[in-house]
Design an enzyme around this catalytic site. Sequence first.
Site, short mmCIF file in Angstrom:
data_model
loop_
_atom_site.label_atom_id
_atom_site.label_comp_id
_atom_site.label_asym_id
_atom_site.label_seq_id
_atom_site.Cartn_x
_atom_site.Cartn_y
_atom_site.Cartn_z
N GLY A 53 0.80 -0.69 -0.10
CA GLY A 53 -0.06 -0.11 0.04
C GLY A 53 0.97 1.12 0.01
N TYR A 73 5.23 -3.58 -9.63
CA TYR A 73 3.82 -3.80 -10.45
C TYR A 73 4.18 -3.34 -11.55
CZ TYR A 73 -0.15 -3.17 -7.74
OH TYR A 73 -0.75 -3.47 -7.00
N HIS A 129 -6.16 -11.82 -8.42
CA HIS A 129 -7.39 -11.11 -7.98
C HIS A 129 -8.59 -11.14 -8.86
CE1 HIS A 129 -4.64 -8.96 -6.24
NE2 HIS A 129 -3.78 -7.68 -6.56
N ASP A 147 -3.46 -12.60 -0.67
CA ASP A 147 -2.29 -11.19 -0.29
C ASP A 147 -2.65 -10.42 0.26
OD1 ASP A 147 -2.54 -9.54 -2.46
OD2 ASP A 147 -4.15 -7.84 -2.89
ZN ZN Z 1 -2.54 -6.87 -6.54
#
Ligand code: ZN
Length: 393
Positions: free
Chosen positions: A69, A131, A225, A286
Amino acid sequence: MSMLLLKNAQLYTPEFMGTQSVLIAGGKVIAIDPDIQLSSSVKFEEFDCEQRILCPGFVDTLTHITGGGGEGGFATRTPEMQLSDAIIGGVTTVTGALGTDGICRTHKELLAKVKALKEEGLSAYFYTGNYHYPTITLTGSVEQDIMLIDECIGVGEVAIADHRGSQMSWQELARLASQARVAGMCANKAGIVSIHTGNGEEMLAPLFDVAYNSSIPLKAFYPTHINRTAQLLDQGIEFNLQGGTIDFTASTTPEILAGGEVLCAQALKVALDAGADENRITLSTDGHASLPVFNEQGRLTSLKCGSMSSLHEQLITAVKEFDVPLPTALKTITANPARVLKLANKGVITVNADADLLLLNADTLQLTDVLAKGQWMMKQHQLLRRGTFEKAP
Ligand code: ZN
């Protein structure tokens, strides 16, 4: 080397094998039989499982072990995972990943945490990259990280269909998959590309583009996801039917479900009913990802953190509320993820497998006992091991 004899257990390997005894030594399962007899000259601990369910420890393929996060500012960076988070959730193998932030969160820190968890008794691995593309790595290349660092088994979470991702072309995705794949082949590792699938409308199209236009197959990618929306679930089922493995996220919040996410256990049921191959479906926690909720003005209204207990919770929900057979539900969090990560000694209870074992109440499926590599981590509901800086309650 102390030996442990687990007697009188309902064994799920994850296939159901009836009432069995399991003998453990040196962190491994060394015998399975309904009636194991040891000579009186052998020193061992005997434990009566009282007909509880004995199953493999859960294998989690996505855990933000150093925290995740931070998309709502530095104060929203989530805390790192502690040993007891995994144990209470029945997770004995974790796979660490960075996420959005590849600047303040680093692979050096990730690898240090992996090594710490191993010292504390778990089995732990990590993905290089995050990412973004070009890929951020530890040693300078994806190939070197996978080939030279024992704990590095692939690259991820690479973000697609997400505004936070690098908007990679299919050629770039294919090139990255090829790097991971070749390094995996040379090092006898998974070399998998873990894919974070966002809520962009392209969904899994970039992965299908790679498979249609290059020599890289769908199974090089491992998208997670997939229960984010009903539409993505539909496409994920197609991905599975065409030979790929799909992953559902077990952690959730009522707010996220209200926003259109399909509950993980329900997604499993939907996929099975649609004819998806049950051997190519997994669930992951996750864990320690941030689970933000925004109001209509786009303002952050609540922030929760992914839970390591979510696999166990979704297992119970899948079996009790969605009538998924227990061996099938267990596979998605044991044998299947171990196969994706190419961890031959994980996710199954066979002779020579690592003694990562759980005992569950046969009626409620409540977790009562956890062994990791043959060591008691939780016994009769009592947590026996904590991380170095975790306080006893
Ligand atoms: Zn993810």
